[in-house]
Design a protein around this motif. Structure first.
Motif, PDB file in Angstrom:
ATOM      1  N   TRP A  64       9.161  -9.937  -6.491  1.00  0.00           N
ATOM      2  CA  TRP A  64       8.415  -8.496  -7.066  1.00  0.00           C
ATOM      3  C   TRP A  64       7.730  -7.497  -5.960  1.00  0.00           C
ATOM      4  CZ3 TRP A  64       9.321 -13.024  -9.756  1.00  0.00           C
ATOM      5  CH2 TRP A  64      10.650 -12.984 -10.875  1.00  0.00           C
ATOM      6  N   ALA A  65       7.840  -6.219  -6.266  1.00  0.00           N
ATOM      7  CA  ALA A  65       7.229  -5.708  -5.281  1.00  0.00           C
ATOM      8  C   ALA A  65       5.564  -4.419  -6.299  1.00  0.00           C
ATOM      9  CB  ALA A  65       7.818  -4.367  -4.487  1.00  0.00           C
ATOM     10  N   VAL A  66       4.389  -4.642  -5.876  1.00  0.00           N
ATOM     11  CA  VAL A  66       3.359  -4.022  -6.919  1.00  0.00           C
ATOM     12  C   VAL A  66       3.380  -3.285  -6.242  1.00  0.00           C
ATOM     13  CG1 VAL A  66       1.639  -4.054  -8.132  1.00  0.00           C
ATOM     14  CG2 VAL A  66       3.533  -6.332  -7.347  1.00  0.00           C
ATOM     15  N   ALA A  67       3.331  -1.916  -6.618  1.00  0.00           N
ATOM     16  CA  ALA A  67       2.150  -0.544  -5.921  1.00  0.00           C
ATOM     17  C   ALA A  67       1.636   0.165  -7.269  1.00  0.00           C
ATOM     18  CB  ALA A  67       2.826   0.402  -4.981  1.00  0.00           C
ATOM     19  N   GLY A  68       0.379   0.873  -6.410  1.00  0.00           N
ATOM     20  CA  GLY A  68       0.208   1.684  -7.293  1.00  0.00           C
ATOM     21  C   GLY A  68      -0.395   3.160  -7.301  1.00  0.00           C
ATOM     22  N   ILE A  69      -0.307   3.657  -8.445  1.00  0.00           N
ATOM     23  CA  ILE A  69      -0.333   5.096  -8.736  1.00  0.00           C
ATOM     24  C   ILE A  69      -0.976   5.527  -9.539  1.00  0.00           C
ATOM     25  CG2 ILE A  69       1.629   4.588 -10.563  1.00  0.00           C
ATOM     26  CD1 ILE A  69       2.870   6.924  -8.834  1.00  0.00           C
ATOM     27  N   THR A  70      -1.599   6.884  -8.618  1.00  0.00           N
ATOM     28  CA  THR A  70      -2.576   7.458 -10.169  1.00  0.00           C
ATOM     29  C   THR A  70      -2.029   9.144 -10.431  1.00  0.00           C
ATOM     30  OG1 THR A  70      -3.546   8.360  -7.396  1.00  0.00           O
ATOM     31  CG2 THR A  70      -4.182   6.118  -9.151  1.00  0.00           C
ATOM     32  N   GLY A  71      -2.177   9.510 -11.616  1.00  0.00           N
ATOM     33  CA  GLY A  71      -1.382  11.384 -11.946  1.00  0.00           C
ATOM     34  C   GLY A  71      -1.304  10.865 -13.451  1.00  0.00           C
ATOM     35  N   SER A  72      -1.136  12.400 -13.245  1.00  0.00           N
ATOM     36  CA  SER A  72      -1.366  12.839 -14.382  1.00  0.00           C
ATOM     37  C   SER A  72      -0.063  12.145 -15.287  1.00  0.00           C
ATOM     38  CB  SER A  72      -0.880  14.288 -14.226  1.00  0.00           C
ATOM     39  OG  SER A  72       0.482  14.471 -14.294  1.00  0.00           O
ATOM     40  N   GLN A  73       0.146  12.133 -16.545  1.00  0.00           N
ATOM     41  CA  GLN A  73       1.377  11.762 -17.072  1.00  0.00           C
ATOM     42  C   GLN A  73       2.544  11.595 -17.136  1.00  0.00           C
ATOM     43  OE1 GLN A  73       3.274  13.091 -20.045  1.00  0.00           O
ATOM     44  NE2 GLN A  73       4.352  11.192 -19.873  1.00  0.00           N
ATOM     45  N   ALA A  74       2.660  13.400 -16.820  1.00  0.00           N
ATOM     46  CA  ALA A  74       3.827  14.322 -15.940  1.00  0.00           C
ATOM     47  C   ALA A  74       4.316  13.386 -14.584  1.00  0.00           C
ATOM     48  CB  ALA A  74       3.798  15.042 -16.291  1.00  0.00           C
ATOM     49  N   SER A  75       3.304  13.773 -13.957  1.00  0.00           N
ATOM     50  CA  SER A  75       3.620  13.588 -12.426  1.00  0.00           C
ATOM     51  C   SER A  75       4.372  11.423 -12.519  1.00  0.00           C
ATOM     52  CB  SER A  75       2.501  13.577 -11.655  1.00  0.00           C
ATOM     53  OG  SER A  75       1.851  13.013 -11.834  1.00  0.00           O
ATOM     54  N   PRO A 134       1.323  -1.192  -0.460  1.00  0.00           N
ATOM     55  CA  PRO A 134      -0.042  -0.102   0.483  1.00  0.00           C
ATOM     56  C   PRO A 134       0.702   1.266  -0.284  1.00  0.00           C
ATOM     57  CG  PRO A 134       0.189  -0.897   2.262  1.00  0.00           C
ATOM     58  CD  PRO A 134       0.947  -1.243   1.213  1.00  0.00           C
ATOM     59  N   TYR A 135       1.791   1.477   0.157  1.00  0.00           N
ATOM     60  CA  TYR A 135       3.027   2.282   0.728  1.00  0.00           C
ATOM     61  C   TYR A 135       3.556   2.389  -1.233  1.00  0.00           C
ATOM     62  CZ  TYR A 135       2.088   0.485   5.364  1.00  0.00           C
ATOM     63  OH  TYR A 135       1.331   0.399   6.339  1.00  0.00           O
ATOM     64  N   ARG A 136       4.313   3.540  -1.665  1.00  0.00           N
ATOM     65  CA  ARG A 136       4.438   3.670  -2.979  1.00  0.00           C
ATOM     66  C   ARG A 136       5.311   5.031  -2.455  1.00  0.00           C
ATOM     67  NH1 ARG A 136       3.201   8.809  -5.103  1.00  0.00           N
ATOM     68  NH2 ARG A 136       1.285   8.673  -5.831  1.00  0.00           N
ATOM     69  N   ASP A 137       5.812   5.338  -1.652  1.00  0.00           N
ATOM     70  CA  ASP A 137       6.750   6.920  -0.952  1.00  0.00           C
ATOM     71  C   ASP A 137       8.415   5.964  -1.072  1.00  0.00           C
ATOM     72  OD1 ASP A 137       7.902   5.698   1.750  1.00  0.00           O
ATOM     73  OD2 ASP A 137       5.912   4.738   1.489  1.00  0.00           O
ATOM     74  N   ALA A 138       8.548   6.608  -2.069  1.00  0.00           N
ATOM     75  CA  ALA A 138      10.073   6.556  -2.167  1.00  0.00           C
ATOM     76  C   ALA A 138      10.788   5.577  -1.455  1.00  0.00           C
ATOM     77  CB  ALA A 138      10.930   7.311  -2.826  1.00  0.00           C
ATOM     78  N   THR A 139      10.534   6.644   0.529  1.00  0.00           N
ATOM     79  CA  THR A 139      11.291   5.299   0.957  1.00  0.00           C
ATOM     80  C   THR A 139      11.150   3.931   1.258  1.00  0.00           C
ATOM     81  OG1 THR A 139      11.945   7.467   2.345  1.00  0.00           O
ATOM     82  CG2 THR A 139      11.679   5.436   3.955  1.00  0.00           C
ATOM     83  N   SER A 140       9.820   4.128   1.294  1.00  0.00           N
ATOM     84  CA  SER A 140       9.025   2.791   1.596  1.00  0.00           C
ATOM     85  C   SER A 140       9.580   1.557   0.577  1.00  0.00           C
ATOM     86  CB  SER A 140       7.508   2.045   1.789  1.00  0.00           C
ATOM     87  OG  SER A 140       7.049   2.831   3.267  1.00  0.00           O
ATOM     88  N   LEU A 141       9.701   2.436  -0.707  1.00  0.00           N
ATOM     89  CA  LEU A 141       9.843   0.961  -2.003  1.00  0.00           C
ATOM     90  C   LEU A 141      11.644   0.357  -1.827  1.00  0.00           C
ATOM     91  CD1 LEU A 141       7.638   3.283  -5.303  1.00  0.00           C
ATOM     92  CD2 LEU A 141       7.380   0.394  -3.485  1.00  0.00           C
ATOM     93  N   THR A 142      11.859   2.213  -1.326  1.00  0.00           N
ATOM     94  CA  THR A 142      13.826   1.324  -1.262  1.00  0.00           C
ATOM     95  C   THR A 142      13.134   0.643  -0.295  1.00  0.00           C
ATOM     96  OG1 THR A 142      14.028   3.251  -2.204  1.00  0.00           O
ATOM     97  CG2 THR A 142      15.794   2.634  -1.088  1.00  0.00           C
ATOM     98  N   ALA A 143      12.651   0.290   0.313  1.00  0.00           N
ATOM     99  CA  ALA A 143      13.484  -0.155   2.127  1.00  0.00           C
ATOM    100  C   ALA A 143      13.048  -1.807   1.444  1.00  0.00           C
ATOM    101  CB  ALA A 143      12.578  -0.329   3.334  1.00  0.00           C
ATOM    102  N   ARG A 148      10.650  -4.217  -9.636  1.00  0.00           N
ATOM    103  CA  ARG A 148       9.485  -3.421  -8.748  1.00  0.00           C
ATOM    104  C   ARG A 148       8.455  -3.327  -9.875  1.00  0.00           C
ATOM    105  NH1 ARG A 148      12.255   1.177  -7.649  1.00  0.00           N
ATOM    106  NH2 ARG A 148      12.665   1.318  -5.892  1.00  0.00           N
ATOM    107  N   VAL A 149       7.245  -2.554  -9.570  1.00  0.00           N
ATOM    108  CA  VAL A 149       6.483  -3.133 -10.810  1.00  0.00           C
ATOM    109  C   VAL A 149       5.375  -1.712 -10.367  1.00  0.00           C
ATOM    110  CG1 VAL A 149       4.264  -3.616 -12.356  1.00  0.00           C
ATOM    111  CG2 VAL A 149       5.942  -5.143 -11.924  1.00  0.00           C
ATOM    112  N   LEU A 150       5.561  -0.684 -11.328  1.00  0.00           N
ATOM    113  CA  LEU A 150       4.326   0.716 -10.916  1.00  0.00           C
ATOM    114  C   LEU A 150       3.458   0.094 -11.747  1.00  0.00           C
ATOM    115  CD1 LEU A 150       6.281   3.425  -9.947  1.00  0.00           C
ATOM    116  CD2 LEU A 150       5.525   1.711  -7.976  1.00  0.00           C
ATOM    117  N   ALA A 151       1.843   0.383 -10.944  1.00  0.00           N
ATOM    118  CA  ALA A 151       0.731   0.108 -11.827  1.00  0.00           C
ATOM    119  C   ALA A 151       0.155   1.148 -11.976  1.00  0.00           C
ATOM    120  CB  ALA A 151      -0.027  -0.746 -11.552  1.00  0.00           C
TER     121      ALA A 151
END
Length: 505
Positions: free
Chosen positions: A258-269, A231-240, A282-285
């Protein structure tokens, strides 16, 4: 070859004797799916230790816990995976949403949606109501139990509603940043619009903080956690998580995951977040917008990946590892509140160059399109590298190595290591014998598994040699993966006179 017996020794009395002895076992690889997450007030499980799941979600993990809800979503998507959880103590400040009722809505029964298109709530407004009573009704509707499609049980939701005068406040049951990137509440869903929209003002206050994932993962046991749904996709958690998985990938552990996290936002962000990463594990969906929060995306998307790339599959069933994923439905997700709030095809194409796996949302469902890792460049040069681009690649590598390990070790363990100058003898291993066994395992992966190709080149380039250590043999091999078909490019030449017509002329 002399037949050796474990139990039947020298015997002279007549008769038929038999002893049972196990041969080389068929390949079998267990795999667990790990979901770390916070418990809520009232939880009864021990935190900080990975454990088997409990079916009594509210009793075990606390009513409305993010951990319990993620587990429920994952199990509804793919119920028969071997899930494990890592319950964590709640931490951080809680996000909240204030719904201020500015004017009295018209009389009638009006809907709103909380944390998903499938989570419809409604209130009935009467002529006798005031903005204060409407706020109280919204709060009461928030606190109703939720039953997801296909589920047999209703659960307390991940937020609690309270009302003060003209404002209903919806507060997350867990602290942290996990729910910050999603619109919690909508007055519009799949073309249906509620009159409440014109009467209310929404104000969101983000949550802060989160757990120490490095310390939390120290409590994980030694099972094979091939998939971590975070549930955590902040950089610190993903790095750990990545650092922990890197240890699992080591040559002494060989538990690839592998670690899977969800992410939402504009294409640029979203691209900026993906481009800052570079990891094959790592996979970011991603969705441009989602009615379900990011942790639910991770749960459903990760469960589907774990189902496809299940290392417990037999070799005759593993060919799915080499197939494309386009059009595979991610069960449990419904996409954005508004159907047109999606990435365009050019935007999705750009995201594939930034380590992001954009999903295809349409008609109230979410589909996989192409799943890639965040690996984008070789560390030694900084140049672009597609060696681990598609998730299929490293999954095929991991399965192939695990299969070979099982095949080769069960064939040659407890033998004597000698040079090629020696004649073949039962109970001893020469480099050429190892060479043949590796080729046989690779041929299995090719002919029965259909996940690798070119056995001839594999055999020609395979190197097996004795080491300076007298009890060690060294092997170098090249794995030629079978690859998913994602793109067919066609050049259509038009405007020419047909050859037959030219002859006729």
């Amino acid at each position: 070859m002399t037949i050796s017996f474990d139990q039947i020794g020298t015997v002279r009395t007549p008769g038929y004797r038999n002893e049972f002895s196990l041969g080389n076992p068929p390949f079998s690889q267990s795999m667990q799916v790990l979901i770390p997450g916070p418990v809520a007030a009232g939880a009864t499980v021990q935190t900080g230790v990975s454990q088997r799941i409990r079916d009594d979600i509210e009793t075990a993990y606390g009513p409305g816990s993010l951990l319990g809800t993620m587990l429920n979503y994952a199990r509804l998507a793919r119920p028969y995976l071997d899930y494990r959880v890592l319950p964590l103590a709640d931490s951080g400040t809680k996000a909240k949403l204030d719904v201020k009722v500015d004017t009295l809505p018209p009389p009638g029964t009006w809907p709103f949606w909380l944390f998903g298109n499938n989570r419809r709530r409604q209130i009935t407004v009467t002529a006798a109501d005031t903005v204060n009573t409407v706020a109280a009704k919204i709060s009461a509707a928030v606190n109703l139990r939720v039953t997801l499609p296909g589920d047999s049980k209703s659960l307390v939701d991940i937020a609690i509603g309270t009302a003060t005068t003209d404002t209903a406040t919806i507060t997350a049951r867990n602290g942290g940043t996990m729910l910050n990137s999603t619109t919690w509440l909508s007055f519009k869903s799949r073309g249906e619009t509620s009159p409440l929209a014109a009467c209310c003002t929404l104000t969101f206050t983000a949550g802060t903080g989160g757990p120490d994932m490095a310390a939390a993962l120290a409590g994980v046991g030694t099972g094979y956690f091939a998939w971590v749904l975070s549930p955590y996709r902040d950089a610190t958690s993903l790095t750990a998580i990545d650092a922990w998985l890197e240890e699992q990938w080591g040559p002494l552990a060989m538990r690839y995951g592998w670690a899977v996290a969800g992410i939402t936002g504009s294409q640029a962000s979203v691209a900026a977040i993906g481009d800052a990463m570079n990891d094959r594990k790592r996979v970011l969906a991603a969705l441009k917008s989602s009615s379900e929060p990011e942790p639910f995306i991770a749960a459903c998307f990760g469960a589907e990946l774990a189902f496809v790339f299940d290392f417990a599959r037999s070799i005759t069933d593993v060919q799915i590892f080499a197939r494309g994923l386009t059009g595979r439905e991610v069960k449990g997700l419904t996409g954005p509140w508004e159907t047109d709030d999606v990435y365009s095809e050019p935007q999705r194409n750009l995201l594939y160059y930034d380590g992001i796996s954009p999903q295809d949302a349409k008609e109230g469902k979410v589909y996989m399109e192409r799943v890639i890792t965040t690996f984008q460049r070789r560390a030694s040069t900084g140049l672009e590298d597609i060696s681990y681009l598609d998730i299929n690649g490293p999954c095929i590598d991991a399965y192939a190595v695990q299969y070979q390990r099982h095949y080769v070790w069960n064939t040659h363990q407890n033998t004597t290591l000698v040079s090629d100058a020696e004649d073949f003898a039962d109970g001893q291993t020469r480099p050429q014998d190892l060479h043949k066994t590796f080729v046989a395992a690779y041929t299995d992966l090719n002919q029965r598994g259909r996940i690798v190709q070119d056995v001839v080149s594999y055999e020609q380039r395979l190197r097996v040699e004795l080491s300076g250590d007298p009890v060690r043999a060294n092997v170098e091999q090249r794995i030629y993966r079978a690859n998913p078909l994602y793109i067919i490019a066609t050049k259509s030449i038009v405007g020419e006179l047909a050859p037959a017509a030219q002859l006729a002329a």
